[in-house]
Design an enzyme around this catalytic site. Sequence first.
Site, PDB file in Angstrom:
ATOM      1  N   ARG A 120       0.807  -1.246   0.000  1.00  0.00           N
ATOM      2  CA  ARG A 120       0.000   0.000   0.000  1.00  0.00           C
ATOM      3  C   ARG A 120       0.829   1.279   0.000  1.00  0.00           C
ATOM      4  NH1 ARG A 120      -3.074  -2.899   3.928  1.00  0.00           N
ATOM      5  NH2 ARG A 120      -4.755  -4.008   2.870  1.00  0.00           N
ATOM      6  N   LYS A 142       3.284  11.187 -11.672  1.00  0.00           N
ATOM      7  CA  LYS A 142       2.463  10.262 -12.486  1.00  0.00           C
ATOM      8  C   LYS A 142       3.240   8.965 -12.652  1.00  0.00           C
ATOM      9  CE  LYS A 142      -0.466  13.244 -15.311  1.00  0.00           C
ATOM     10  NZ  LYS A 142      -0.758  13.703 -16.677  1.00  0.00           N
ATOM     11  N   GLU A 184       9.998  16.931 -25.216  1.00  0.00           N
ATOM     12  CA  GLU A 184       9.299  17.391 -23.995  1.00  0.00           C
ATOM     13  C   GLU A 184       9.825  18.758 -23.547  1.00  0.00           C
ATOM     14  OE1 GLU A 184       6.657  15.815 -23.117  1.00  0.00           O
ATOM     15  OE2 GLU A 184       6.910  13.645 -23.100  1.00  0.00           O
ATOM     16  N   LYS A 226       7.413  22.728 -14.906  1.00  0.00           N
ATOM     17  CA  LYS A 226       6.509  21.614 -14.606  1.00  0.00           C
ATOM     18  C   LYS A 226       6.136  21.616 -13.120  1.00  0.00           C
ATOM     19  CE  LYS A 226       5.431  16.800 -15.040  1.00  0.00           C
ATOM     20  NZ  LYS A 226       5.647  15.484 -15.581  1.00  0.00           N
ATOM     21  N   GLU A 236      -4.413  16.676 -11.840  1.00  0.00           N
ATOM     22  CA  GLU A 236      -4.955  16.996 -13.161  1.00  0.00           C
ATOM     23  C   GLU A 236      -6.468  17.149 -13.171  1.00  0.00           C
ATOM     24  OE1 GLU A 236      -2.702  15.231 -16.430  1.00  0.00           O
ATOM     25  OE2 GLU A 236      -4.551  15.126 -17.578  1.00  0.00           O
ATOM     26  N   ARG A 240      -3.256  21.077 -15.084  1.00  0.00           N
ATOM     27  CA  ARG A 240      -2.149  20.167 -15.391  1.00  0.00           C
ATOM     28  C   ARG A 240      -2.270  19.550 -16.773  1.00  0.00           C
ATOM     29  NH1 ARG A 240       1.025  15.710 -11.640  1.00  0.00           N
ATOM     30  NH2 ARG A 240       2.269  14.879 -13.359  1.00  0.00           N
ATOM     31  N   ASN A 244       0.033  17.989 -21.302  1.00  0.00           N
ATOM     32  CA  ASN A 244      -0.202  16.944 -22.304  1.00  0.00           C
ATOM     33  C   ASN A 244      -0.321  17.512 -23.708  1.00  0.00           C
ATOM     34  OD1 ASN A 244      -0.187  14.695 -20.575  1.00  0.00           O
ATOM     35  ND2 ASN A 244      -2.221  15.257 -19.860  1.00  0.00           N
ATOM     36  N   HIS A 247      -0.055  15.230 -26.691  1.00  0.00           N
ATOM     37  CA  HIS A 247      -0.091  13.837 -26.222  1.00  0.00           C
ATOM     38  C   HIS A 247      -1.317  13.043 -26.672  1.00  0.00           C
ATOM     39  CE1 HIS A 247       3.365  15.065 -23.982  1.00  0.00           C
ATOM     40  NE2 HIS A 247       3.450  13.924 -23.316  1.00  0.00           N
ATOM     41  N   HIS A 251      -0.251   9.549 -28.050  1.00  0.00           N
ATOM     42  CA  HIS A 251      -0.638   8.257 -27.482  1.00  0.00           C
ATOM     43  C   HIS A 251      -1.291   7.378 -28.551  1.00  0.00           C
ATOM     44  CE1 HIS A 251      -0.550   9.905 -23.087  1.00  0.00           C
ATOM     45  NE2 HIS A 251       0.640   9.672 -23.581  1.00  0.00           N
ATOM     46  N   HIS A 264       8.386   7.647 -27.321  1.00  0.00           N
ATOM     47  CA  HIS A 264       7.371   8.556 -26.797  1.00  0.00           C
ATOM     48  C   HIS A 264       7.622   9.998 -27.269  1.00  0.00           C
ATOM     49  CE1 HIS A 264       4.452  10.295 -24.079  1.00  0.00           C
ATOM     50  NE2 HIS A 264       5.388  11.088 -23.583  1.00  0.00           N
TER      51      HIS A 264
HETATM   52  P1  NAD Z   1      13.179   4.802 -21.729  1.00  0.00           P
HETATM   53  O1  NAD Z   1      12.980   4.732 -20.284  1.00  0.00           O
HETATM   54  O2  NAD Z   1      12.796   3.630 -22.565  1.00  0.00           O
HETATM   55  O3  NAD Z   1      14.720   5.156 -21.994  1.00  0.00           O
HETATM   56  C1  NAD Z   1      15.180   5.290 -23.307  1.00  0.00           C
HETATM   57  C2  NAD Z   1      16.361   4.344 -23.601  1.00  0.00           C
HETATM   58  O4  NAD Z   1      17.551   4.880 -23.037  1.00  0.00           O
HETATM   59  C3  NAD Z   1      16.207   2.969 -23.024  1.00  0.00           C
HETATM   60  O5  NAD Z   1      16.760   2.035 -23.893  1.00  0.00           O
HETATM   61  C4  NAD Z   1      17.042   3.056 -21.747  1.00  0.00           C
HETATM   62  O6  NAD Z   1      17.483   1.811 -21.293  1.00  0.00           O
HETATM   63  C5  NAD Z   1      18.178   3.903 -22.205  1.00  0.00           C
HETATM   64  N1  NAD Z   1      18.900   4.667 -21.203  1.00  0.00           N
HETATM   65  C6  NAD Z   1      18.409   5.257 -20.096  1.00  0.00           C
HETATM   66  N2  NAD Z   1      19.356   6.030 -19.539  1.00  0.00           N
HETATM   67  C7  NAD Z   1      20.457   5.913 -20.290  1.00  0.00           C
HETATM   68  C8  NAD Z   1      21.755   6.492 -20.239  1.00  0.00           C
HETATM   69  N3  NAD Z   1      22.069   7.423 -19.318  1.00  0.00           N
HETATM   70  N4  NAD Z   1      22.666   6.135 -21.163  1.00  0.00           N
HETATM   71  C9  NAD Z   1      22.331   5.250 -22.144  1.00  0.00           C
HETATM   72  N5  NAD Z   1      21.107   4.691 -22.272  1.00  0.00           N
HETATM   73  C10 NAD Z   1      20.190   5.036 -21.349  1.00  0.00           C
HETATM   74  O7  NAD Z   1      12.430   6.061 -22.365  1.00  0.00           O
HETATM   75  P2  NAD Z   1      12.239   7.562 -21.866  1.00  0.00           P
HETATM   76  O8  NAD Z   1      12.190   8.365 -23.099  1.00  0.00           O
HETATM   77  O9  NAD Z   1      13.187   7.918 -20.792  1.00  0.00           O
HETATM   78  O10 NAD Z   1      10.797   7.524 -21.189  1.00  0.00           O
HETATM   79  C11 NAD Z   1       9.644   7.246 -21.951  1.00  0.00           C
HETATM   80  C12 NAD Z   1       8.528   6.834 -21.028  1.00  0.00           C
HETATM   81  O11 NAD Z   1       8.254   7.885 -20.113  1.00  0.00           O
HETATM   82  C13 NAD Z   1       7.245   6.525 -21.748  1.00  0.00           C
HETATM   83  O12 NAD Z   1       6.703   5.335 -21.260  1.00  0.00           O
HETATM   84  C14 NAD Z   1       6.352   7.690 -21.385  1.00  0.00           C
HETATM   85  O13 NAD Z   1       4.999   7.339 -21.400  1.00  0.00           O
HETATM   86  C15 NAD Z   1       6.844   8.030 -20.009  1.00  0.00           C
HETATM   87  N6  NAD Z   1       6.543   9.394 -19.577  1.00  0.00           N
HETATM   88  C16 NAD Z   1       6.007   9.564 -18.359  1.00  0.00           C
HETATM   89  C17 NAD Z   1       5.744  10.830 -17.884  1.00  0.00           C
HETATM   90  C18 NAD Z   1       5.223  11.021 -16.483  1.00  0.00           C
HETATM   91  O14 NAD Z   1       4.839  12.128 -16.145  1.00  0.00           O
HETATM   92  N7  NAD Z   1       5.227   9.998 -15.658  1.00  0.00           N
HETATM   93  C19 NAD Z   1       6.024  11.949 -18.675  1.00  0.00           C
HETATM   94  C20 NAD Z   1       6.572  11.741 -19.937  1.00  0.00           C
HETATM   95  C21 NAD Z   1       6.831  10.454 -20.374  1.00  0.00           C
HETATM   96  N1  GLY Z   2       3.648  14.423 -18.570  1.00  0.00           N
HETATM   97  C1  GLY Z   2       2.435  15.093 -18.235  1.00  0.00           C
HETATM   98  C2  GLY Z   2       2.225  15.254 -16.765  1.00  0.00           C
HETATM   99  O1  GLY Z   2       3.069  14.897 -15.978  1.00  0.00           O
HETATM  100  O2  GLY Z   2       1.192  15.706 -16.374  1.00  0.00           O
END
Ligand code: NAD
Ligand code: GLY
Length: 367
Positions: A120, A142, A184, A226, A236, A240, A244, A247, A251, A264
Amino acid sequence: MQSLRVELGERAYPIHVGAGILDDSSLYAAELVAGRAAIVTNTVVAPLYLERMRRALAAAKIDVVEIVIADGEQAKDWRTLDGVFDALVAARCDRQTPIIALGGGVVGDLAGFAAAVYQRGVPFVQVPTTLLAQVDSSVGGKTALNHTRGKNMIGAFYQPLLVVSDVATLATLPPRELRAGLAEVIKHGFALDGAFAEWIEANIERLVGGDADALAHAVRRSCELKAAVVAEDERESGRRAVLNFGHTFAHAIETGMGYGKWLHGEAVAAGMVMAAELSARAGLIDERDVQRVRELISRAGLPVAGPAELRLERYLELMAVDKKVAHGQVRFVLLDHIGGAVLCADPGQRLVREAITAAAAAAAATH
Ligand code: NAD
Ligand code: GLY
Protein backbone atom coordinates in the site's frame (compact mmCIF):
# COMPACT_ATOMS: atom_id res chain seq x y z
CA MET A 1 24.28 21.68 -8.41
CA GLN A 2 21.00 23.57 -8.33
CA SER A 3 17.97 22.52 -6.34
CA LEU A 4 14.31 23.36 -6.55
CA ARG A 5 11.22 22.09 -4.80
CA VAL A 6 7.88 20.79 -5.91
CA GLU A 7 5.63 22.59 -3.45
CA LEU A 8 3.02 20.05 -2.41
CA GLY A 9 2.61 20.75 1.30
CA GLU A 10 3.57 17.75 3.39
CA ARG A 11 4.47 15.86 0.18
CA ALA A 12 6.82 18.60 -1.10
CA TYR A 13 10.15 17.29 -2.37
CA PRO A 14 13.47 18.50 -3.76
CA ILE A 15 14.77 18.09 -7.29
CA HIS A 16 18.55 18.31 -7.51
CA VAL A 17 20.06 19.01 -10.94
CA GLY A 18 23.81 18.88 -11.56
CA ALA A 19 26.68 17.12 -13.29
CA GLY A 20 28.17 14.13 -11.47
CA ILE A 21 25.69 14.14 -8.56
CA LEU A 22 24.39 10.58 -9.10
CA ASP A 23 26.72 9.23 -6.43
CA ASP A 24 26.57 12.13 -3.98
CA SER A 25 25.63 10.05 -0.96
CA SER A 26 24.65 13.12 1.09
CA LEU A 27 21.61 13.65 -1.17
CA TYR A 28 20.28 10.19 -0.31
CA ALA A 29 21.29 10.36 3.36
CA ALA A 30 19.28 13.59 3.70
CA GLU A 31 16.01 11.91 2.69
CA LEU A 32 16.36 8.19 3.44
CA VAL A 33 16.94 6.37 6.69
CA ALA A 34 19.83 3.92 6.96
CA GLY A 35 18.91 0.29 6.25
CA ARG A 36 17.92 -1.05 2.86
CA ALA A 37 16.61 0.18 -0.47
CA ALA A 38 15.55 -1.59 -3.65
CA ILE A 39 16.93 -0.15 -6.89
CA VAL A 40 14.83 -0.85 -9.97
CA THR A 41 16.80 -0.38 -13.16
CA ASN A 42 17.13 -2.08 -16.54
CA THR A 43 19.61 -4.13 -18.52
CA VAL A 44 21.01 -1.06 -20.34
CA VAL A 45 21.37 1.29 -17.38
CA ALA A 46 22.60 -1.27 -14.82
CA PRO A 47 26.05 -1.78 -16.38
CA LEU A 48 26.46 2.00 -16.70
CA TYR A 49 25.36 3.33 -13.32
CA LEU A 50 24.21 0.67 -10.85
CA GLU A 51 27.57 0.10 -9.19
CA ARG A 52 28.07 3.85 -8.62
CA MET A 53 24.62 4.06 -7.06
CA ARG A 54 25.28 1.04 -4.89
CA ARG A 55 28.50 2.59 -3.56
CA ALA A 56 26.83 5.96 -2.91
CA LEU A 57 24.07 4.27 -0.94
CA ALA A 58 26.57 2.12 0.95
CA ALA A 59 28.27 5.37 2.02
CA ALA A 60 24.86 6.48 3.34
CA LYS A 61 24.62 3.13 5.20
CA ILE A 62 21.96 1.79 2.87
CA ASP A 63 22.23 -1.76 1.48
CA VAL A 64 20.85 -2.36 -1.97
CA VAL A 65 18.45 -4.96 -3.38
CA GLU A 66 19.03 -4.89 -7.15
CA ILE A 67 16.07 -5.44 -9.48
CA VAL A 68 16.95 -5.35 -13.16
CA ILE A 69 14.10 -5.37 -15.66
CA ALA A 70 14.12 -5.68 -19.46
CA ASP A 71 14.79 -2.62 -21.59
CA GLY A 72 12.15 -0.82 -23.62
CA GLU A 73 8.59 0.48 -23.62
CA GLN A 74 7.18 -3.07 -23.79
CA ALA A 75 8.49 -3.60 -20.25
CA LYS A 76 5.93 -1.11 -18.91
CA ASP A 77 3.46 -3.95 -18.38
CA TRP A 78 1.87 -6.19 -15.74
CA ARG A 79 4.28 -9.07 -16.33
CA THR A 80 7.34 -6.94 -15.57
CA LEU A 81 5.59 -5.36 -12.60
CA ASP A 82 4.84 -8.81 -11.26
CA GLY A 83 8.53 -9.68 -11.56
CA VAL A 84 9.38 -6.58 -9.50
CA PHE A 85 6.90 -7.65 -6.79
CA ASP A 86 8.40 -11.17 -6.79
CA ALA A 87 11.86 -9.69 -6.20
CA LEU A 88 10.62 -7.33 -3.46
CA VAL A 89 8.84 -10.14 -1.63
CA ALA A 90 11.76 -12.55 -2.05
CA ALA A 91 14.13 -9.97 -0.54
CA ARG A 92 11.62 -9.35 2.29
CA CYS A 93 11.36 -5.67 1.49
CA ASP A 94 8.96 -4.06 3.93
CA ARG A 95 6.98 -0.83 4.18
CA GLN A 96 10.09 1.09 5.16
CA THR A 97 12.17 -0.11 2.18
CA PRO A 98 12.39 2.69 -0.39
CA ILE A 99 12.22 1.90 -4.09
CA ILE A 100 14.71 3.85 -6.18
CA ALA A 101 14.08 4.15 -9.93
CA LEU A 102 17.40 4.36 -11.81
CA GLY A 103 16.79 4.85 -15.53
CA GLY A 104 14.52 6.51 -18.05
CA GLY A 105 10.80 7.13 -18.02
CA VAL A 106 9.91 3.48 -18.44
CA VAL A 107 11.79 2.44 -15.30
CA GLY A 108 10.49 5.53 -13.46
CA ASP A 109 6.84 4.99 -14.39
CA LEU A 110 6.93 1.26 -13.57
CA ALA A 111 8.98 1.51 -10.36
CA GLY A 112 6.81 4.43 -9.24
CA PHE A 113 3.67 2.38 -9.70
CA ALA A 114 5.30 -0.52 -7.82
CA ALA A 115 6.15 1.91 -4.98
CA ALA A 116 2.58 3.23 -4.94
CA VAL A 117 1.02 -0.19 -4.45
CA TYR A 118 3.61 -2.47 -2.82
CA GLN A 119 2.35 -2.95 0.73
CA ARG A 120 0.00 0.00 0.00
CA GLY A 121 2.88 2.38 -0.61
CA VAL A 122 6.59 2.62 0.16
CA PRO A 123 9.02 5.58 -0.09
CA PHE A 124 10.05 6.33 -3.67
CA VAL A 125 13.08 8.06 -5.20
CA GLN A 126 13.66 9.04 -8.83
CA VAL A 127 17.16 8.99 -10.31
CA PRO A 128 16.37 9.76 -13.98
CA THR A 129 19.08 9.04 -16.55
CA THR A 130 17.42 10.10 -19.83
CA LEU A 131 16.71 13.67 -20.91
CA LEU A 132 13.02 12.85 -21.17
CA ALA A 133 12.92 11.54 -17.61
CA GLN A 134 14.94 14.48 -16.24
CA VAL A 135 12.76 17.14 -17.86
CA ASP A 136 9.41 15.44 -17.45
CA SER A 137 8.59 11.97 -16.19
CA SER A 138 10.56 12.04 -12.90
CA VAL A 139 8.68 15.16 -11.76
CA GLY A 140 5.04 15.32 -10.75
CA GLY A 141 4.17 11.85 -9.49
CA LYS A 142 2.46 10.26 -12.49
CA THR A 143 3.23 6.54 -12.51
CA ALA A 144 1.85 4.09 -15.04
CA LEU A 145 1.73 0.89 -17.01
CA ASN A 146 0.48 0.59 -20.58
CA HIS A 147 -2.61 -1.42 -21.49
CA THR A 148 -2.54 -3.11 -24.89
CA ARG A 149 -5.38 -0.80 -25.94
CA GLY A 150 -4.20 2.41 -24.37
CA LYS A 151 -1.00 4.11 -23.30
CA ASN A 152 -0.53 4.73 -19.53
CA MET A 153 -4.03 3.43 -18.86
CA ILE A 154 -3.18 1.94 -15.46
CA GLY A 155 -1.42 3.96 -12.82
CA ALA A 156 -1.45 6.15 -9.77
CA PHE A 157 -0.41 9.60 -8.67
CA TYR A 158 2.47 8.93 -6.31
CA GLN A 159 5.08 11.57 -5.54
CA PRO A 160 8.71 10.73 -4.94
CA LEU A 161 10.61 11.85 -1.82
CA LEU A 162 13.50 13.06 -3.91
CA VAL A 163 14.64 13.49 -7.53
CA VAL A 164 18.36 13.38 -8.37
CA SER A 165 18.98 14.44 -11.99
CA ASP A 166 22.61 13.92 -12.96
CA VAL A 167 22.96 15.62 -16.33
CA ALA A 168 26.34 13.92 -16.85
CA THR A 169 24.46 10.66 -17.43
CA LEU A 170 23.10 12.18 -20.66
CA ALA A 171 26.56 11.77 -22.21
CA THR A 172 25.91 8.03 -22.68
CA LEU A 173 22.43 8.49 -24.13
CA PRO A 174 22.02 7.51 -27.81
CA PRO A 175 21.36 10.60 -30.01
CA ARG A 176 17.88 9.37 -30.93
CA GLU A 177 16.92 9.21 -27.23
CA LEU A 178 18.38 12.68 -26.61
CA ARG A 179 16.25 14.08 -29.42
CA ALA A 180 13.17 12.32 -28.02
CA GLY A 181 13.78 14.09 -24.70
CA LEU A 182 14.04 17.41 -26.51
CA ALA A 183 10.44 16.98 -27.62
CA GLU A 184 9.30 17.39 -23.99
CA VAL A 185 11.64 20.37 -23.53
CA ILE A 186 10.08 21.99 -26.61
CA LYS A 187 6.64 21.14 -25.22
CA HIS A 188 7.41 23.09 -22.05
CA GLY A 189 8.41 26.10 -24.14
CA PHE A 190 5.40 26.10 -26.44
CA ALA A 191 2.84 25.16 -23.80
CA LEU A 192 4.08 27.18 -20.84
CA ASP A 193 6.71 29.83 -21.50
CA GLY A 194 7.25 31.86 -24.69
CA ALA A 195 10.65 33.16 -23.49
CA PHE A 196 11.83 29.57 -22.94
CA ALA A 197 10.55 28.65 -26.42
CA GLU A 198 12.71 31.47 -27.82
CA TRP A 199 15.72 30.26 -25.82
CA ILE A 200 15.23 26.74 -27.24
CA GLU A 201 14.99 28.17 -30.76
CA ALA A 202 18.28 30.02 -30.22
CA ASN A 203 20.03 26.99 -28.70
CA ILE A 204 18.57 24.00 -30.50
CA GLU A 205 21.82 23.06 -32.25
CA ARG A 206 23.71 23.07 -28.92
CA LEU A 207 20.98 20.91 -27.37
CA VAL A 208 20.94 18.40 -30.23
CA GLY A 209 24.76 18.32 -30.09
CA GLY A 210 24.66 17.38 -26.39
CA ASP A 211 26.17 20.63 -25.02
CA ALA A 212 26.28 20.01 -21.26
CA ASP A 213 25.53 23.59 -20.17
CA ALA A 214 22.61 23.96 -22.56
CA LEU A 215 21.16 20.63 -21.45
CA ALA A 216 21.54 21.54 -17.77
CA HIS A 217 19.63 24.78 -18.38
CA ALA A 218 16.91 22.91 -20.31
CA VAL A 219 16.51 20.41 -17.47
CA ARG A 220 16.35 23.09 -14.77
CA ARG A 221 13.89 25.34 -16.59
CA SER A 222 11.69 22.40 -17.58
CA CYS A 223 11.58 21.20 -13.97
CA GLU A 224 10.73 24.70 -12.71
CA LEU A 225 7.92 25.07 -15.21
CA LYS A 226 6.51 21.61 -14.61
CA ALA A 227 6.85 21.88 -10.81
CA ALA A 228 4.78 25.08 -10.81
CA VAL A 229 1.96 23.43 -12.77
CA VAL A 230 2.01 20.32 -10.58
CA ALA A 231 1.93 22.42 -7.41
CA GLU A 232 -1.20 24.13 -8.74
CA ASP A 233 -3.02 20.98 -9.87
CA GLU A 234 -1.39 17.78 -8.68
CA ARG A 235 -4.11 15.38 -9.86
CA GLU A 236 -4.95 17.00 -13.16
CA SER A 237 -8.37 18.28 -12.34
CA GLY A 238 -7.74 21.12 -14.78
CA ARG A 239 -4.58 23.14 -15.45
CA ARG A 240 -2.15 20.17 -15.39
CA ALA A 241 -3.69 18.85 -18.60
CA VAL A 242 -1.71 21.53 -20.50
CA LEU A 243 1.39 19.39 -19.88
CA ASN A 244 -0.20 16.94 -22.30
CA PHE A 245 0.18 19.28 -25.28
CA GLY A 246 0.58 16.95 -28.30
CA HIS A 247 -0.09 13.84 -26.22
CA THR A 248 -3.59 12.95 -27.42
CA PHE A 249 -2.20 12.42 -30.91
CA ALA A 250 1.05 10.95 -29.53
CA HIS A 251 -0.64 8.26 -27.48
CA ALA A 252 -2.64 7.23 -30.57
CA ILE A 253 0.63 6.87 -32.51
CA GLU A 254 2.37 4.87 -29.77
CA THR A 255 -0.56 2.52 -29.22
CA GLY A 256 -1.42 2.25 -32.91
CA MET A 257 2.12 1.43 -33.98
CA GLY A 258 2.83 -0.97 -31.09
CA TYR A 259 4.73 0.21 -28.01
CA GLY A 260 8.38 1.02 -28.64
CA LYS A 261 8.24 1.45 -32.44
CA TRP A 262 7.92 5.20 -32.15
CA LEU A 263 9.68 6.62 -29.10
CA HIS A 264 7.37 8.56 -26.80
CA GLY A 265 9.19 11.82 -27.55
CA GLU A 266 8.99 11.24 -31.30
CA ALA A 267 5.25 10.69 -31.06
CA VAL A 268 4.90 13.83 -28.91
CA ALA A 269 6.83 15.83 -31.52
CA ALA A 270 4.49 14.82 -34.34
CA GLY A 271 1.53 15.23 -31.97
CA MET A 272 2.52 18.82 -31.19
CA VAL A 273 2.48 19.71 -34.89
CA MET A 274 -1.00 18.18 -35.24
CA ALA A 275 -2.16 20.02 -32.10
CA ALA A 276 -0.75 23.28 -33.52
CA GLU A 277 -2.57 22.67 -36.82
CA LEU A 278 -5.75 22.04 -34.84
CA SER A 279 -5.20 25.22 -32.79
CA ALA A 280 -4.98 27.23 -36.01
CA ARG A 281 -8.15 25.62 -37.35
CA ALA A 282 -9.92 26.43 -34.08
CA GLY A 283 -8.94 30.09 -34.65
CA LEU A 284 -6.52 30.33 -31.72
CA ILE A 285 -3.17 30.84 -33.46
CA ASP A 286 -2.15 31.74 -36.99
CA GLU A 287 -0.22 29.86 -39.67
CA ARG A 288 3.08 31.58 -38.70
CA ASP A 289 2.82 30.06 -35.20
CA VAL A 290 2.17 26.62 -36.67
CA GLN A 291 5.23 27.10 -38.86
CA ARG A 292 7.30 28.02 -35.78
CA VAL A 293 6.26 24.80 -34.06
CA ARG A 294 6.99 22.73 -37.15
CA GLU A 295 10.35 24.39 -37.76
CA LEU A 296 11.73 23.92 -34.25
CA ILE A 297 10.65 20.29 -34.14
CA SER A 298 12.24 19.69 -37.50
CA ARG A 299 15.49 21.42 -36.41
CA ALA A 300 15.55 19.11 -33.39
CA GLY A 301 15.62 16.18 -35.82
CA LEU A 302 12.17 15.03 -34.74
CA PRO A 303 9.21 13.94 -36.89
CA VAL A 304 6.68 16.62 -37.88
CA ALA A 305 4.00 14.13 -38.94
CA GLY A 306 2.81 10.73 -37.79
CA PRO A 307 3.61 7.40 -39.45
CA ALA A 308 2.11 7.10 -42.94
CA GLU A 309 0.68 3.66 -42.14
CA LEU A 310 -1.50 4.95 -39.30
CA ARG A 311 -4.79 5.77 -40.99
CA LEU A 312 -7.00 8.68 -40.06
CA GLU A 313 -9.84 6.44 -38.82
CA ARG A 314 -7.44 4.59 -36.56
CA TYR A 315 -6.29 7.87 -34.94
CA LEU A 316 -9.89 8.76 -34.17
CA GLU A 317 -10.60 5.30 -32.77
CA LEU A 318 -7.50 5.38 -30.54
CA MET A 319 -8.03 8.94 -29.39
CA ALA A 320 -11.47 7.99 -28.15
CA VAL A 321 -9.78 6.04 -25.30
CA ASP A 322 -7.49 8.91 -24.27
CA LYS A 323 -7.51 9.74 -20.55
CA LYS A 324 -8.63 13.28 -21.32
CA VAL A 325 -11.92 11.93 -22.63
CA ALA A 326 -14.63 13.30 -20.35
CA HIS A 327 -18.30 12.35 -20.63
CA GLY A 328 -17.58 10.64 -23.94
CA GLN A 329 -15.95 13.73 -25.47
CA VAL A 330 -12.29 13.84 -26.49
CA ARG A 331 -10.68 17.02 -25.15
CA PHE A 332 -7.59 18.55 -26.71
CA VAL A 333 -4.77 20.68 -25.43
CA LEU A 334 -4.42 23.54 -27.91
CA LEU A 335 -2.12 26.52 -28.23
CA ASP A 336 -3.71 29.84 -27.44
CA HIS A 337 -0.37 31.52 -28.22
CA ILE A 338 3.29 30.46 -28.22
CA GLY A 339 3.94 29.81 -24.54
CA GLY A 340 0.30 29.33 -23.59
CA ALA A 341 -1.66 26.08 -23.92
CA VAL A 342 -5.31 25.63 -23.00
CA LEU A 343 -7.57 22.61 -22.54
CA CYS A 344 -10.44 22.69 -25.06
CA ALA A 345 -13.63 20.76 -25.53
CA ASP A 346 -13.80 18.61 -28.67
CA PRO A 347 -13.39 20.99 -31.64
CA GLY A 348 -15.16 18.42 -33.81
CA GLN A 349 -14.03 15.52 -35.97
CA ARG A 350 -13.83 17.56 -39.14
CA LEU A 351 -11.15 19.88 -37.74
CA VAL A 352 -9.27 17.00 -36.12
CA ARG A 353 -9.18 15.14 -39.44
CA GLU A 354 -8.01 18.30 -41.20
CA ALA A 355 -5.24 18.85 -38.65
CA ILE A 356 -3.85 15.31 -39.01
CA THR A 357 -4.05 15.51 -42.79
CA ALA A 358 -2.44 18.97 -42.87
CA ALA A 359 0.53 17.83 -40.76
CA ALA A 360 1.08 14.86 -43.10
CA ALA A 361 0.72 17.01 -46.23
CA ALA A 362 3.17 19.67 -44.99
CA ALA A 363 5.71 16.99 -44.09
CA ALA A 364 5.32 15.33 -47.51
CA ALA A 365 5.74 18.70 -49.27
CA THR A 366 9.12 19.32 -47.62
CA HIS A 367 10.56 15.94 -48.69
P1 NAD B 1 13.18 4.80 -21.73
O1 NAD B 1 12.98 4.73 -20.28
O2 NAD B 1 12.80 3.63 -22.57
O3 NAD B 1 14.72 5.16 -21.99
C1 NAD B 1 15.18 5.29 -23.31
C2 NAD B 1 16.36 4.34 -23.60
O4 NAD B 1 17.55 4.88 -23.04
C3 NAD B 1 16.21 2.97 -23.02
O5 NAD B 1 16.76 2.03 -23.89
C4 NAD B 1 17.04 3.06 -21.75
O6 NAD B 1 17.48 1.81 -21.29
C5 NAD B 1 18.18 3.90 -22.21
N1 NAD B 1 18.90 4.67 -21.20
C6 NAD B 1 18.41 5.26 -20.10
N2 NAD B 1 19.36 6.03 -19.54
C7 NAD B 1 20.46 5.91 -20.29
C8 NAD B 1 21.75 6.49 -20.24
N3 NAD B 1 22.07 7.42 -19.32
N4 NAD B 1 22.67 6.14 -21.16
C9 NAD B 1 22.33 5.25 -22.14
N5 NAD B 1 21.11 4.69 -22.27
C10 NAD B 1 20.19 5.04 -21.35
O7 NAD B 1 12.43 6.06 -22.37
P2 NAD B 1 12.24 7.56 -21.87
O8 NAD B 1 12.19 8.36 -23.10
O9 NAD B 1 13.19 7.92 -20.79
O10 NAD B 1 10.80 7.52 -21.19
C11 NAD B 1 9.64 7.25 -21.95
C12 NAD B 1 8.53 6.83 -21.03
O11 NAD B 1 8.25 7.88 -20.11
C13 NAD B 1 7.24 6.52 -21.75
O12 NAD B 1 6.70 5.34 -21.26
C14 NAD B 1 6.35 7.69 -21.38
O13 NAD B 1 5.00 7.34 -21.40
C15 NAD B 1 6.84 8.03 -20.01
N6 NAD B 1 6.54 9.39 -19.58
C16 NAD B 1 6.01 9.56 -18.36
C17 NAD B 1 5.74 10.83 -17.88
C18 NAD B 1 5.22 11.02 -16.48
O14 NAD B 1 4.84 12.13 -16.14
N7 NAD B 1 5.23 10.00 -15.66
C19 NAD B 1 6.02 11.95 -18.67
C20 NAD B 1 6.57 11.74 -19.94
C21 NAD B 1 6.83 10.45 -20.37
N1 GLY C 1 3.65 14.42 -18.57
C1 GLY C 1 2.44 15.09 -18.24
C2 GLY C 1 2.23 15.25 -16.77
O1 GLY C 1 3.07 14.90 -15.98
O2 GLY C 1 1.19 15.71 -16.37
